[in-house]
Design a protein around this motif. Sequence first.
Motif, mmCIF file in Angstrom:
data_model
loop_
_atom_site.group_PDB
_atom_site.id
_atom_site.type_symbol
_atom_site.label_atom_id
_atom_site.label_comp_id
_atom_site.label_asym_id
_atom_site.label_seq_id
_atom_site.Cartn_x
_atom_site.Cartn_y
_atom_site.Cartn_z
ATOM 1 N N LEU A 272 -6.424 -9.145 5.441
ATOM 2 C CA LEU A 272 -5.840 -7.834 5.724
ATOM 3 C C LEU A 272 -5.918 -6.915 4.504
ATOM 4 N N ILE A 273 -5.622 -7.442 3.317
ATOM 5 C CA ILE A 273 -5.679 -6.627 2.101
ATOM 6 C C ILE A 273 -7.106 -6.146 1.855
ATOM 7 N N ASN A 274 -8.110 -7.035 2.058
ATOM 8 C CA ASN A 274 -9.513 -6.649 1.877
ATOM 9 C C ASN A 274 -9.898 -5.504 2.814
ATOM 10 N N LEU A 275 -9.563 -5.649 4.108
ATOM 11 C CA LEU A 275 -10.000 -4.661 5.099
ATOM 12 C C LEU A 275 -9.198 -3.362 4.994
ATOM 13 N N ILE A 276 -7.876 -3.491 4.818
ATOM 14 C CA ILE A 276 -7.054 -2.285 4.670
ATOM 15 C C ILE A 276 -7.403 -1.577 3.359
ATOM 16 N N GLY A 277 -7.618 -2.373 2.298
ATOM 17 C CA GLY A 277 -7.999 -1.799 1.011
ATOM 18 C C GLY A 277 -9.298 -1.016 1.102
ATOM 19 N N ASN A 278 -10.275 -1.536 1.867
ATOM 20 C CA ASN A 278 -11.530 -0.807 2.076
ATOM 21 C C ASN A 278 -11.277 0.528 2.788
ATOM 22 N N SER A 279 -10.385 0.492 3.799
ATOM 23 C CA SER A 279 -10.083 1.737 4.505
ATOM 24 C C SER A 279 -9.490 2.773 3.558
ATOM 25 N N PHE A 280 -8.569 2.353 2.692
ATOM 26 C CA PHE A 280 -7.988 3.286 1.721
ATOM 27 C C PHE A 280 -9.060 3.797 0.754
ATOM 28 N N LYS A 281 -9.967 2.890 0.368
ATOM 29 C CA LYS A 281 -10.997 3.267 -0.600
ATOM 30 C C LYS A 281 -11.917 4.354 -0.046
ATOM 31 N N PHE A 282 -12.271 4.247 1.236
ATOM 32 C CA PHE A 282 -13.272 5.144 1.809
ATOM 33 C C PHE A 282 -12.651 6.260 2.669
ATOM 34 N N THR A 283 -11.326 6.440 2.594
ATOM 35 C CA THR A 283 -10.659 7.493 3.366
ATOM 36 C C THR A 283 -9.971 8.464 2.409
ATOM 37 N N GLU A 284 -10.369 9.717 2.473
ATOM 38 C CA GLU A 284 -9.796 10.742 1.585
ATOM 39 C C GLU A 284 -8.712 11.554 2.292
ATOM 40 N N LYS A 285 -8.785 11.672 3.606
ATOM 41 C CA LYS A 285 -7.767 12.409 4.341
ATOM 42 C C LYS A 285 -7.650 11.824 5.754
ATOM 43 N N GLY A 286 -6.463 12.064 6.319
ATOM 44 C CA GLY A 286 -6.253 11.557 7.669
ATOM 45 C C GLY A 286 -5.296 10.379 7.683
ATOM 46 N N PHE B 74 0.815 -1.224 0.000
ATOM 47 C CA PHE B 74 0.000 0.000 0.000
ATOM 48 C C PHE B 74 0.852 1.279 0.000
ATOM 49 N N GLU B 75 2.139 1.117 -0.230
ATOM 50 C CA GLU B 75 3.034 2.277 -0.170
ATOM 51 C C GLU B 75 2.682 3.320 -1.239
ATOM 52 N N ASN B 76 2.462 2.864 -2.476
ATOM 53 C CA ASN B 76 2.132 3.800 -3.556
ATOM 54 C C ASN B 76 0.786 4.485 -3.298
ATOM 55 N N THR B 77 -0.205 3.697 -2.843
ATOM 56 C CA THR B 77 -1.522 4.268 -2.557
ATOM 57 C C THR B 77 -1.419 5.325 -1.461
ATOM 58 N N THR B 78 -0.592 5.062 -0.469
ATOM 59 C CA THR B 78 -0.395 6.015 0.627
ATOM 60 C C THR B 78 0.125 7.347 0.093
ATOM 61 N N LYS B 79 1.117 7.279 -0.789
ATOM 62 C CA LYS B 79 1.687 8.504 -1.359
ATOM 63 C C LYS B 79 0.688 9.209 -2.268
ATOM 64 N N THR B 80 -0.024 8.442 -3.102
ATOM 65 C CA THR B 80 -0.965 9.027 -4.057
ATOM 66 C C THR B 80 -2.073 9.800 -3.353
ATOM 67 N N LYS B 81 -2.634 9.209 -2.245
ATOM 68 C CA LYS B 81 -3.758 9.843 -1.565
ATOM 69 C C LYS B 81 -3.327 10.780 -0.445
ATOM 70 N N GLY B 82 -2.016 10.783 -0.148
ATOM 71 C CA GLY B 82 -1.514 11.674 0.893
ATOM 72 C C GLY B 82 -1.990 11.307 2.276
ATOM 73 N N LEU B 83 -2.078 10.013 2.545
ATOM 74 C CA LEU B 83 -2.548 9.551 3.846
ATOM 75 C C LEU B 83 -1.388 9.058 4.704
ATOM 76 N N GLU B 84 -1.607 9.007 6.008
ATOM 77 C CA GLU B 84 -0.646 8.378 6.914
ATOM 78 C C GLU B 84 -1.056 6.914 7.109
ATOM 79 N N PHE B 85 -0.064 6.016 6.952
ATOM 80 C CA PHE B 85 -0.373 4.584 7.077
ATOM 81 C C PHE B 85 0.695 3.948 7.968
ATOM 82 N N SER B 86 0.257 3.282 9.030
ATOM 83 C CA SER B 86 1.217 2.653 9.952
ATOM 84 C C SER B 86 0.699 1.287 10.390
#
Length: 995
Positions: A742-756, A708-720
Amino acid sequence: MNKLKSAFKKEKNPNGKRRYNIGYIIRNFYDINDDKVLNAMISSYRRLDFNLIFFAGKIQTSKINYFDKEGLGRKFDYHKLFDGLVLWPTRILYDLGLDETKINNLLENYKNIPTVTISIKNKYGSSIISDNRIGIEKAVEHLVNVHGRKKIAFIKGPEKHFPCIERYEGYKTALKKYGLPFNEKLISDHCQFNMDYGENAVISFLKEKKLIPGKDIDAIVIPNDLLAIGAINKLKDIGIKIPHEISITGYDNTNQGKGLFPSLTTIDTQFDLVGKYSIEILLDMLDDKATKKDIVLPTKLIVRDSCGCHYDYVNKAGKNYLMDFPDKNKINKRMLTTKERINKLNSIYVSFDNKWIDNLIANFNKDINNDTNRNFLYYLGQCIDNHLESGGDINEWHNVISEIRSMTLSSINDQNYIKRAENLFHQSRAYIASHQEKIIQTALNKYIFLSSTLPRLSQQLNLSLDFFGVLNKIHETLQSVKIPGYYFSLIDNKSNLKYSNLVLFYNSRDKLYIDKEGIKYQTSLILPDKVNLGKEKYCLCFFPIYHRDNKIGFIIYEFIPEFIFYYESISAAISSALDVSMLIDKIETAQKEKEKLLMTINTKNQKLKKAIDTAKKANNAKTRFLANVSHDIRTPLNAIVGFAEVVKKMINSEQAESFINIIIDESTRLIEIINQLLDISKIEVGKLKLIKEKFDFYQLMQSIKNLFENTTKTKGLEFSININNNVPNILKGDSLRLREILINLIGNSFKFTEKGSIQVSVILLRENNRKASLKFIIQDTGIGISEDKQKKIFQPFFQADDNNNKKYTGTGLGTTISKKFVELMNGKIGVISRENEGAIFWFTAVFDIVTDSIEIKSKPNNNEIPAIKKRNARILLAEDYPTNQKIVTFHLNEFGYEVVVVDNGKKAVDKFNNEKFDLILMDIQMPEMDGIEATKIIRSHPRGEKIPIIGFTANAFELEYKEYYKAGINDLIVKPFVKYDFLKKVFEWLDKGEN
């Protein structure tokens, strides 16, 4: 209603003395100890003048016990009906637990009537208790003194079974007596009385505790024969020799132990005496004679083979009866005295009465000195009869004869005496063999009678479907087996049990009474006064009637002791027939109403039936449809992915490479959707199984973070990802399924999170028995989920954003599949959320902890082509899809291989027969002849036994892969495949074929 009187009148016998009514209450009659008590009571009944009735509260075919707290058996007014009772509380309450409170409550019900209890002390009356401690002490004493055993283990019985508690105390007392140390490792956990628990105890001793036979453990004392039989069977299965390596003793002297090999040395609790004494004590109490409040019966050690006593003698007994006459010059001049022989036999055969051995040898001496005497064989017959009556084993007498013969012939120095002795030994063995045949034949005749009669009777009972017809069939059935009398009552109201209806009875006094309405009376009286039991003494047996765990009523038989088990089987058959007839009565009434209703809704009903049939067909076809669709989608996808890889390598344009990467990524996404649909299908039909493998947990979590490293950079989110320090590094489980969750649940979080931010936490909930329970928490600052939608979020195809103009795409299967995987991992999953405040998804999963050090190999880079193992190979490709032919040929030609292409299995077989190949690539599904049939034909050819065959399949159901391997396929490549995976398997199998 007129006041009803009981049929159990207390009549006077011919001498003017009142005949007592005695009852015996028990759970059931199919235990060997129950049988001994029962037979002893019957023997007393025949000798003495009293009435006897047995109460069985349960039969094997139902879970209901009529003597439970609310049961019918507690409603009987025993103090008005009977003068005295015999109770076996631990047997009555066996299904309900054996705690002291329940036993005291049971005894409280019978405090107003003289009672004798078996195995439990009775504060309201007398009791007969077997000396359980002494029995175990005798077993330990025998193992120590006779066999020199020192490392003696003990298997505990049920935790609250009072006799077993005493037996355990006897074991500990015996250890102290003989100076043996108490060792916790030699004590099992508590076990129920069945063979499976005996097997488990052996596994615990030898495998879990790692005790070595002969070194750490040389004997096992077991407080129940069924446990002992299970232990012996398990020891034999794993190659432990009994009694050479481990001696075994049991408890209860069951028939199963006698027939075991080696036969079981055990403790006889002398329950035949329990039945005899219980009647005698009650009669003395009723006659105001002084009685002992508590009688403690001694137990008797029955020595057989499993401890080591008779094992060698059995072998001797099987040899030739005649021995060569000894050379006169080598005859032992000293002849064993009668006293020496008696002492030797008594020291070995401790299960026999010493008087038997004394008189037997004395009569043998008389007959050998005078060949006209016939005392020995006559007395031998008496000994055997007495031994069998007390529960002994006739096979032991072969050992006695062998021992007498061994002692005698080694010390006699006169040929005439030797001949007379051998003649007596011949005759005694013939007598024992004849007696054995009679015992076997009697048992066989009884078995044949029951096995041939019971099915016929059960069939007869079920011939009549109406209730009155069933009553007639019951009468005909009981008459056909010559039961002298029977009284059948139905419970009037199953909710309160207060009244019953006598609907059928027959005896020699009143003949036959059958009435569907019956005679209504108070259930507490057992039978109404109308029933005439006569002035002669009687013996009756009460059996409950129920079916499908519903109480129906009860039946009382005039008792024939030999048919006690037969009565139970008949009662079960009556229960079934009555339940069916009563159900049919209700059905017939309902059917008339239904027919009227059907006339008005017939058209709708037909449509509904058609819709149901259609739905069933659709449901049955769903799984196969998904498999077929998957196959048809995967095959062109294989070409798309394959040629995209080829073109990517050929074109240097950065933009073209970008477009091709998009094609590959979108194809991969399509494959994931297909796999999700198939996972749902597999789970529904129970075909999806977890694969347990060792994996590096921290490495897995790092790979997910990288994903999820690229997705994190693209959307400007913090991921830990935060993992507690106590989480084990190496685990064993299905890492691929965990990764998918984990990919399903984390992927959903990325999908529905625009900031934060998106935070993943992993904590160790508990660790025990080499298992770790982990909790995963995925928290985001996204759009959240409304409360009404949270309940549906794990349902298939459900999406929180489900309007036509939805912003977020997806199948709605990710959370559903995650829930199924979590449940397979013995975990739970849930969500906590509010709209516009983010969501927290959490789940738990259980994994095995790996303590040994292992090397986790990192996955290879799919862009790296493996080293070439072989060149100039000829490869036969059987594939009907033209595009796949081209992509496979292109990949193989790139490395210099010659590829011969055919488009069906028949052509593949023809090519193989006429040409030589180093490898065959075989598509599974092809026209005219499929790959499986073609493989079988090739394997039947002498040249086809060793050639490597790799199968191509787009089938997603792994259970069918077994059929492919069974047909002769060496390996499988699942479509769509990437170049690296394909070439790796080709190189590996070319290398194996060459070697």
